[in-house]
Design an enzyme around this catalytic site. Structure first.
Site, short mmCIF file in Angstrom:
data_model
loop_
_atom_site.label_atom_id
_atom_site.label_comp_id
_atom_site.label_asym_id
_atom_site.label_seq_id
_atom_site.Cartn_x
_atom_site.Cartn_y
_atom_site.Cartn_z
N GLU A 90 39.99 49.20 43.91
CA GLU A 90 38.82 49.58 44.72
C GLU A 90 38.85 51.06 45.10
O GLU A 90 37.80 51.71 45.13
CB GLU A 90 38.78 48.72 45.98
CG GLU A 90 37.56 48.93 46.85
CD GLU A 90 37.54 47.97 48.03
OE1 GLU A 90 37.06 48.39 49.11
OE2 GLU A 90 38.00 46.83 47.89
N ASP A 91 40.04 51.59 45.37
CA ASP A 91 40.13 52.94 45.95
C ASP A 91 40.73 54.00 45.05
O ASP A 91 40.81 55.17 45.44
CB ASP A 91 40.97 52.88 47.24
CG ASP A 91 40.31 52.04 48.33
OD1 ASP A 91 39.09 51.81 48.22
OD2 ASP A 91 41.01 51.61 49.25
#
Length: 622
Positions: free
Chosen positions: A86-87
């Protein structure tokens, strides 16, 4: 002095490795260390709001998964990696190639999907993603709870608006979900952290009240604890006895539920007895022996027993609760549990022997998810789902002794729908513990419920207000939505019925409202919005319209029976309500029943008027 973050990172990661090593193979430990290395490298540029390296968060989540939730190695690996995709630039395919498909599946479920448009919000889509994973595997939900727990533990570094958002999500969704999975300690900590950040002043006030009460009561509660401990030791029972105060959230909720202030709230604390089951002995028999020993020494409150050993809560919680009278004249709540029961209340769905109970709820919940219309969106979707996350449950029984677990505040009608859709749809009344009971009445733990049906009974709009389960709400909504839409709305002031002179007005929302022509509201509307008047033919059909007539008569013997005979036998009407008052030999009665038309009402009133000594019959107007 500069903080040595590298040292702290190594130390915290080693806590995870030490926790997992005794129950993990060498090859899996190598994978676990590799997952940490990837997470550390991927998150290296990032920092948390506290100013600490971001990697502290994945390490903390992995430690919660390993130590507090006792999860398997793939789950702990996924906990290290849960924010990587996600990051950071790393992909699911990379995770799959390096750690296997199972880890990739877990990480994928935990990765929030970016969209241009969300059904209602990013939050709701994230909830849906987690919920639908329960259909296949509980582990992503468990890791998400570990993630949420660490976020709540470090929430003080966030802005107040972010605190409210995250705390609100936690109280509404994550804490109840933890409760349903039997993760009592996770649920309790999430609830208290949520209250602390949502209502800091209330939290602080209740915390101070608890601490003050603990100091004030410490001497006599310790004496009571010692008496229990000594009584059990004398009888050869090996047990740990502790006095536990309820947490601020629990106290806050009880104060709101019962409307009591802190000083008048019952059972602000309880005494926990955790016994060691002798080798070869039965847990239940040992618990009952403890109960017998204690009630020989202390007076027991009548009706104060709750047997959660034979009838566990739906989240698997087991214990034997009893209320005993302490020597200072107050009833004390005492919980009697085995070491296994106490351990399972912490581990929930990860504990042995709890799978049956958790599994039953998960199977039921999976069914609920399948039933929810795919078109349900946003708040509507979440309200349908979270109605199955009720904070607590109660067990009731059919007349044949079958146990049925229901949410607290369930009504008899909720129970009827739990038995079968047809039983709920046609439920007319019930007998609860042998007593005649309306279907809207709430249930209580241990009730024996027998439902009586009538094919003529159908769901009504009112029923939606006293059911709480998704199954009942959906069945009632489905039936009501299947009915042809109403052509108009009757004025709430004059209540017109077919055959009366009526007039219609188009409302601003496009709906038609009918009024009697002499209705003051209709007269006012005609003077202001004359162009909205509509000519309407209000013809009778199968619909019954409730009316109340007032009867005034000279009191005499047999008057009541004559009136009832006229309405019930001669006119074949059901009487919905009857009130009567006799004053100075004049009887005034109000009779409620249903009619199809104004003409029918006039006929009924004429028949009542013909009864001897009846002087006046008129329709009651609100």
């Amino acid at each position: 002095m500069e903080i040595d973050y590298e040292k702290k990172i190594r130390e915290r990661a080693e806590d995870v490795f030490e926790e997992m090593e005794p129950r993990t193979s060498e090859s899996d430990m190598a994978r676990l260390r590799d997952a940490f290395a990837l997470a550390k490298e991927a998150h290296a540029p990032q920092v948390r709001k506290t100013g600490e390296p971001y990697i502290f968060h994945p390490i903390a989540v992995a430690l919660i998964a390993a130590r507090e939730l006792r999860m398997d190695v793939n789950s702990v690996i996924a906990a290290f990696l849960h924010d990587v995709v996600e990051d950071t630039p790393h992909s699911i395919d990379e995770i799959s190639a390096r750690f296997g498909d199972d880890v990739a599946y877990l990480v994928n479920v935990l990765t929030k999907k970016e969209k241009k448009n969300y059904a209602l919000s990013k939050q709701v889509d994230n909830f849906k993603q987690i919920l639908h994973s329960i259909q296949n595997d509980l582990r992503p939900t468990m890791i998400k709870l570990a993630d949420r727990l660490h976020n709540m533990r470090t929430l003080s570094s966030m802005r107040p608006d972010k605190q409210m958002k995250i705390a609100g999500e936690t109280d509404y969704f994550y804490a109840p979900l933890a409760n349903r999975l039997g993760l009592y300690h996770v649920k309790t900590e999430l609830e208290n952290l949520s209250l602390r950040f949502r209502c800091p002043h209330e939290f602080e006030e209740i915390t101070n009240l608890i601490n003050h009460d603990r100091q004030q009561q410490s001497e006599r509660l310790e004496r009571f604890r010692q008496q229990l401990q000594f009584t059990l030791e004398e009888s050869g029972i090996e047990a740990t006895v502790k006095v536990e105060y309820r947490e601020p959230y629990s106290v806050w909720r009880k104060m709101r539920k019962f409307g009591d202030d802190f000083n008048h709230l019952k059972y602000r604390h309880f005494t926990d007895i955790v016994f060691k089951t002798p080798e070869g002995a039965d847990e239940k028999e040992t618990a009952l022996r403890v109960y017998s020993i204690l009630t020989d020494r202390f007076r027991e409150k009548p009706g104060g027993i709750s047997n959660y050993i034979d009838s566990p809560k739906e989240n698997g919680y087991q214990s034997f609760h009893v209320k005993l009278l302490a020597d200072f004249g107050r009833w004390q709540e005492v919980h009697i549990s085995s070491e296994r029961m106490a351990r399972n209340s912490s581990l929930g769905c990860r504990a042995e022997h709890s799978q049956d109970y958790i599994g039953q709820w998960v199977d039921k919940f999976r069914g609920v998810l399948r039933e929810i219309d795919s078109s349900s969106k946003g708040i509507d979707f979440m309200e349908k789902v979270t109605s199955t996350f009720y904070n607590d449950d109660l067990m009731v029984f059919t007349p044949k002794g079958k146990a049925v677990v229901m949410p607290q505040k369930s009504s008899v009608l909720d129970f009827a729908y739990e038995i079968s859709p047809d039983t709920g749809r046609h439920a007319k009344y019930a007998r609860v513990n042998g007593f005649l009971t309306a279907i809207k009445e709430p249930l209580h733990r241990g009730d024996v419920v027998e439902i009586f049906t009538d094919p003529k009974m159908e769901p009504t709009q009112e029923q939606k207000s006293f059911v709480v389960t998704y199954k009942a709400k959906k069945a009632i909504e489905d039936y009501l939505s299947s009915l042809p839409p109403a052509k108009f709305h009757r004025c709430d002031h004059c209540h017109p019925i077919p055959g009366e002179e009526v007039v219609g007005f188009n409302d601003t929302d496009g709906k038609l409202t009918l009024h009697k022509r002499d209705c003051p509201i209709a007269i006012r509307l005609a003077s202001q919005f004359g162009d909205d008047i509509v000519s309407v033919d209000f013809e009778p059909d199968e619909t019954l319209y409730p009316v109340v007539v007032t009867v005034k008569a000279v009191d005499r013997y047999h008057l009541f029976l004559d009136i009832v005979d006229c309405i019930s036998n001669r006119l074949n009407l059901n009487i919905d309500g009857y009130t009567s008052e006799c004053k100075d030999n004049i009887v005034t009665s109000e009779i409620a029943f249903g009619i199809h038309s104004y003409e029918e009402l006039q006929k009924i009133m004429s028949h009542i008027q013909s009864i001897k000594d009846v002087d006046e019959v008129k329709r009651k107007v609100e």
